[in-house]
Motif scaffolding. Structure first.
Motif, PDB file in Angstrom:
ATOM      1  N   GLU A  90       0.838  -1.202   0.000  1.00  0.00           N
ATOM      2  CA  GLU A  90       0.000   0.000   0.000  1.00  0.00           C
ATOM      3  C   GLU A  90       0.877   1.259   0.000  1.00  0.00           C
ATOM      4  O   GLU A  90       0.556   2.260  -0.655  1.00  0.00           O
ATOM      5  CB  GLU A  90      -0.928  -0.004   1.220  1.00  0.00           C
ATOM      6  CG  GLU A  90      -1.966  -1.104   1.226  1.00  0.00           C
ATOM      7  CD  GLU A  90      -2.923  -1.011   0.034  1.00  0.00           C
ATOM      8  OE1 GLU A  90      -3.192   0.122  -0.415  1.00  0.00           O
ATOM      9  OE2 GLU A  90      -3.390  -2.065  -0.424  1.00  0.00           O
ATOM     10  N   HIS A 115       1.400   6.789  -6.924  1.00  0.00           N
ATOM     11  CA  HIS A 115       0.242   7.624  -7.274  1.00  0.00           C
ATOM     12  C   HIS A 115       0.290   9.022  -6.656  1.00  0.00           C
ATOM     13  O   HIS A 115      -0.651   9.802  -6.831  1.00  0.00           O
ATOM     14  CB  HIS A 115      -1.052   6.915  -6.852  1.00  0.00           C
ATOM     15  CG  HIS A 115      -1.254   5.596  -7.530  1.00  0.00           C
ATOM     16  ND1 HIS A 115      -1.915   4.537  -6.936  1.00  0.00           N
ATOM     17  CD2 HIS A 115      -0.864   5.155  -8.750  1.00  0.00           C
ATOM     18  CE1 HIS A 115      -1.933   3.506  -7.761  1.00  0.00           C
ATOM     19  NE2 HIS A 115      -1.306   3.864  -8.875  1.00  0.00           N
ATOM     20  N   LYS A 143       2.203   1.839  -3.459  1.00  0.00           N
ATOM     21  CA  LYS A 143       1.140   2.366  -4.317  1.00  0.00           C
ATOM     22  C   LYS A 143       1.005   3.873  -4.109  1.00  0.00           C
ATOM     23  O   LYS A 143       0.822   4.636  -5.062  1.00  0.00           O
ATOM     24  CB  LYS A 143      -0.184   1.678  -4.003  1.00  0.00           C
ATOM     25  CG  LYS A 143      -0.304   0.241  -4.491  1.00  0.00           C
ATOM     26  CD  LYS A 143      -1.651  -0.341  -4.090  1.00  0.00           C
ATOM     27  CE  LYS A 143      -1.743  -1.814  -4.432  1.00  0.00           C
ATOM     28  NZ  LYS A 143      -3.026  -2.402  -3.949  1.00  0.00           N
TER      29      LYS A 143
END
Length: 280
Positions: free
Chosen positions: A61, A68, A64
């Motif tokens: 996570e 992003h 990610k």
């Protein structure tokens, strides 16, 4: 401070791109408590939140978020069969991007934690003394290696070392609640250091390397030299008597475990006493 240098290397390699993973709340049985933290970069990890599938999920996570451009998330995670863990507890995690200022605060917290580590005065820089400093380095202790022999102290780096013609004098400046481990090259010096440490009666652990016969000899010597010193507080032999392996690294591991156990027991006793005072 090895953790500090490791962190600095990690942060330099991360080039300002990293996510701090903190535990906001726990319920039930969990592999780590609220003080656990982990920092994740695109290719590395500093620290741990307990390992296992929960840690791998938070690493994914965090990466990610880096990809992003996200700055903050909170994630609730039950530790059950659905993620391959059987703890039965529940985590709430905070994931946030570290900027330069937050990284400085994180490093300062590491320094503060290291400064709060319990000092362990290790008298004797021989094979066992050097092995013990290595065993204690990753633990919440601050090993201080003391010897009269410069050539023995020179055989190890990365820890605090003190060359002293009168090693027992180092005890007088040692803080209350420190630990003392005595394993010099000279039995007479062992007796002097250990006798003074026991007579001061302010250390959470006083241990001396030796055998049952050395213990009996020291008991007689202590009764004459320091009649009021609490002999029953002495740990001798250090590391216990169950494991007969005398390799320095094995002795060091056993003593490290003994230090952790004794410090935890003392902390628990202090909590009980404090609770009793509040109860009154």
């Amino acid at each position: 401070m090895k953790a500090i240098s490791d962190w600095q290397q990690f942060w330099a390699q991360a080039k300002g791109e990293a996510i701090l993973v903190e535990i906001l709340a726990i319920k039930g049985s969990t592999p780590r408590d609220l003080d656990a933290k982990m920092v994740v970069s695109a290719s590395d990890v500093f620290g741990t939140i307990g390992g296992g599938q929960a840690e791998y999920m938070m690493m994914d996570e965090a990466r990610k978020m880096l990809r992003h451009g996200q700055t903050h998330r909170e994630i609730d995670l039950p530790l059950g069969p659905q993620i391959g863990q059987c703890c039965g507890g529940h985590f709430t995690f905070s994931l946030r991007r570290l900027d330069a200022y937050a990284a400085q605060i994180f490093e300062q917290n590491l320094r503060d934690e290291a400064e709060a580590f319990t000092p362990i005065y290790i008298f004797g820089a021989g094979h066992v003394g050097r092995a013990l400093t290595q065993a204690l380095k990753p633990l919440p202790f601050k090993p201080i290696l003391i010897d009269q022999r410069a050539e023995e102290l020179a055989k190890i780096d990365g820890i605090e070392k003190r060359l002293s013609p009168l090693p027992e004098a180092e005890l007088r400046a040692a803080p209350e609640g420190a630990g003392v481990v005595v394993l010099t090259h000279d039995h007479a010096l062992d007796f002097i250091i250990t006798g003074e440490a026991l007579a001061m009666n302010r250390f959470f652990y006083v241990g001396m390397i030796g055998s049952k016969s050395k213990r009996n000899t020291f008991r007689s010597w202590l009764a004459d030299a320091y009649p009021k010193a609490p002999f029953d507080q002495l740990v001798l032999p250090i590391g216990g008597a169950k494991v007969k392996d005398k390799r320095p690294e094995v002795i060091a591991a056993l003593v490290a475990a003994e230090l952790i156990e004794q410090q935890a027991a003392q902390a628990q006793t202090a909590e009980v006493k404090l609770g009793g005072e509040y109860a009154r």
